[in-house]
Motif scaffolding. Structure first.
Motif, PDB file in Angstrom:
ATOM      1  N   THR A  84     -10.905 -58.173  -5.838  1.00  0.00           N
ATOM      2  CA  THR A  84     -11.263 -58.644  -7.052  1.00  0.00           C
ATOM      3  C   THR A  84     -10.557 -57.464  -8.004  1.00  0.00           C
ATOM      4  O   THR A  84     -10.815 -56.267  -7.967  1.00  0.00           O
ATOM      5  CB  THR A  84     -12.761 -58.784  -7.321  1.00  0.00           C
ATOM      6  OG1 THR A  84     -13.071 -59.879  -6.536  1.00  0.00           O
ATOM      7  CG2 THR A  84     -12.958 -59.455  -8.721  1.00  0.00           C
ATOM      8  N   GLU A  94     -10.592 -56.200 -12.085  1.00  0.00           N
ATOM      9  CA  GLU A  94     -11.250 -56.521 -13.400  1.00  0.00           C
ATOM     10  C   GLU A  94     -10.424 -55.582 -14.551  1.00  0.00           C
ATOM     11  O   GLU A  94     -10.563 -54.321 -14.334  1.00  0.00           O
ATOM     12  CB  GLU A  94     -12.484 -55.964 -13.469  1.00  0.00           C
ATOM     13  CG  GLU A  94     -13.550 -56.984 -12.759  1.00  0.00           C
ATOM     14  CD  GLU A  94     -15.043 -56.436 -12.946  1.00  0.00           C
ATOM     15  OE1 GLU A  94     -15.207 -55.378 -13.383  1.00  0.00           O
ATOM     16  OE2 GLU A  94     -15.903 -57.448 -12.606  1.00  0.00           O
ATOM     17  N   ARG A 108     -10.942 -61.405 -15.227  1.00  0.00           N
ATOM     18  CA  ARG A 108     -10.869 -61.014 -13.739  1.00  0.00           C
ATOM     19  C   ARG A 108      -9.743 -61.769 -12.996  1.00  0.00           C
ATOM     20  O   ARG A 108      -9.339 -62.869 -13.310  1.00  0.00           O
ATOM     21  CB  ARG A 108     -12.128 -61.462 -13.109  1.00  0.00           C
ATOM     22  CG  ARG A 108     -13.181 -60.552 -13.570  1.00  0.00           C
ATOM     23  CD  ARG A 108     -14.626 -60.799 -13.085  1.00  0.00           C
ATOM     24  NE  ARG A 108     -15.619 -59.920 -13.358  1.00  0.00           N
ATOM     25  CZ  ARG A 108     -16.349 -60.067 -14.622  1.00  0.00           C
ATOM     26  NH1 ARG A 108     -16.144 -61.187 -15.253  1.00  0.00           N
ATOM     27  NH2 ARG A 108     -17.239 -59.208 -14.709  1.00  0.00           N
ATOM     28  N   PHE A 165      -8.219 -62.672  -8.649  1.00  0.00           N
ATOM     29  CA  PHE A 165      -8.771 -62.490  -7.272  1.00  0.00           C
ATOM     30  C   PHE A 165      -7.425 -62.649  -6.346  1.00  0.00           C
ATOM     31  O   PHE A 165      -6.595 -63.387  -6.377  1.00  0.00           O
ATOM     32  CB  PHE A 165      -9.596 -63.570  -6.973  1.00  0.00           C
ATOM     33  CG  PHE A 165     -10.179 -63.524  -5.659  1.00  0.00           C
ATOM     34  CD1 PHE A 165     -11.145 -62.704  -5.148  1.00  0.00           C
ATOM     35  CD2 PHE A 165      -9.789 -64.368  -4.706  1.00  0.00           C
ATOM     36  CE1 PHE A 165     -11.611 -62.481  -3.927  1.00  0.00           C
ATOM     37  CE2 PHE A 165     -10.264 -64.211  -3.187  1.00  0.00           C
ATOM     38  CZ  PHE A 165     -11.219 -63.387  -3.106  1.00  0.00           C
ATOM     39  N   THR A 188     -14.025 -55.189  -3.655  1.00  0.00           N
ATOM     40  CA  THR A 188     -14.076 -55.993  -2.515  1.00  0.00           C
ATOM     41  C   THR A 188     -15.317 -56.291  -1.954  1.00  0.00           C
ATOM     42  O   THR A 188     -16.376 -55.255  -2.054  1.00  0.00           O
ATOM     43  CB  THR A 188     -13.121 -55.691  -1.196  1.00  0.00           C
ATOM     44  OG1 THR A 188     -12.772 -56.627  -0.558  1.00  0.00           O
ATOM     45  CG2 THR A 188     -13.279 -54.431  -0.676  1.00  0.00           C
ATOM     46  N   SER A 230     -15.870 -50.613  -4.647  1.00  0.00           N
ATOM     47  CA  SER A 230     -14.993 -50.534  -5.557  1.00  0.00           C
ATOM     48  C   SER A 230     -14.394 -49.391  -5.979  1.00  0.00           C
ATOM     49  O   SER A 230     -15.077 -48.211  -5.547  1.00  0.00           O
ATOM     50  CB  SER A 230     -15.817 -51.046  -7.027  1.00  0.00           C
ATOM     51  OG  SER A 230     -16.484 -50.643  -7.442  1.00  0.00           O
TER      52      SER A 230
END
Length: 173
Positions: free
Chosen positions: A77, A79, A93, A95, A128, A138
């Motif tokens: 992910t 951001e 965001r 993915f 993740t 993260s």
């Protein structure tokens, strides 16, 4: 749950509870090792967008590279963060399910600046929940970038028809 099973195993001396406790601790360690391996070797870069106007949708592109030779990255992910009034806010965001070894993926984030002027992007948080979804691991990647947002485009009756369908911010777009 692990603490409860551990206390019950110590209190009762039941070998089955010790076996369950060791299995749970093993999954905990395995989860940490696999998630760390999934994040290691990832490099992120933000591609500079073209001309940006206030109140108009813009596509930000984040390129993620997996520089590991043999290990793929899973459930990543991204951001994207920017500075707003002294605070960091999440712009959007994205993915990525799987990034193969030595591969890269481009992910798009929709951004709609509401005011004109200079905007400062700070960085990207890469995280993740792989493999079991028990924890979020993260890392923060500093990607400072300044972009200039031009004033909003105003459409009038003299504007040619193709520009009338240009997307704008809001639920109708």
């Amino acid at each position: 749950i692990i603490l409860g099973v551990g206390l019950a195993a110590l209190n009762t001396g039941n070998n089955l509870l010790y076996l369950v406790l060791s299995g749970m601790l093993g999954f905990l360690v395995l989860s940490g090792m696999l998630s760390e391996g999934s994040l290691r070797g990832l490099r992120v870069e933000r591609l500079r967008p073209g001309e940006i106007h206030a109140a108009q949708d813009t596509q930000l592109i984040l390129r993620v590279r997996n520089e590991q030779a043999r290990i793929a990255a899973y459930a990543i992910t991204l951001e994207d963060r920017m500075e707003s009034d002294g605070d960091e806010v999440v712009v959007g965001r994205a993915f990525a399910l799987r990034i193969g070894p030595g591969a890269h993926l481009d992910r798009r984030i929709r951004w709609c600046p509401m005011s004109r002027g200079e905007q400062r992007f700070v960085g990207v948080r890469v995280s993740t929940r792989f493999p079991f979804g028990l924890f979020v691991k993260s890392m923060d990647v500093e990607l400072p970038m300044r972009v200039m947002v031009y004033p909003a485009l105003v459409l009038n009756d003299a504007t040619p028809t193709p520009l009338r369908g240009r997307p704008s911010c809001g639920p109708e777009s």
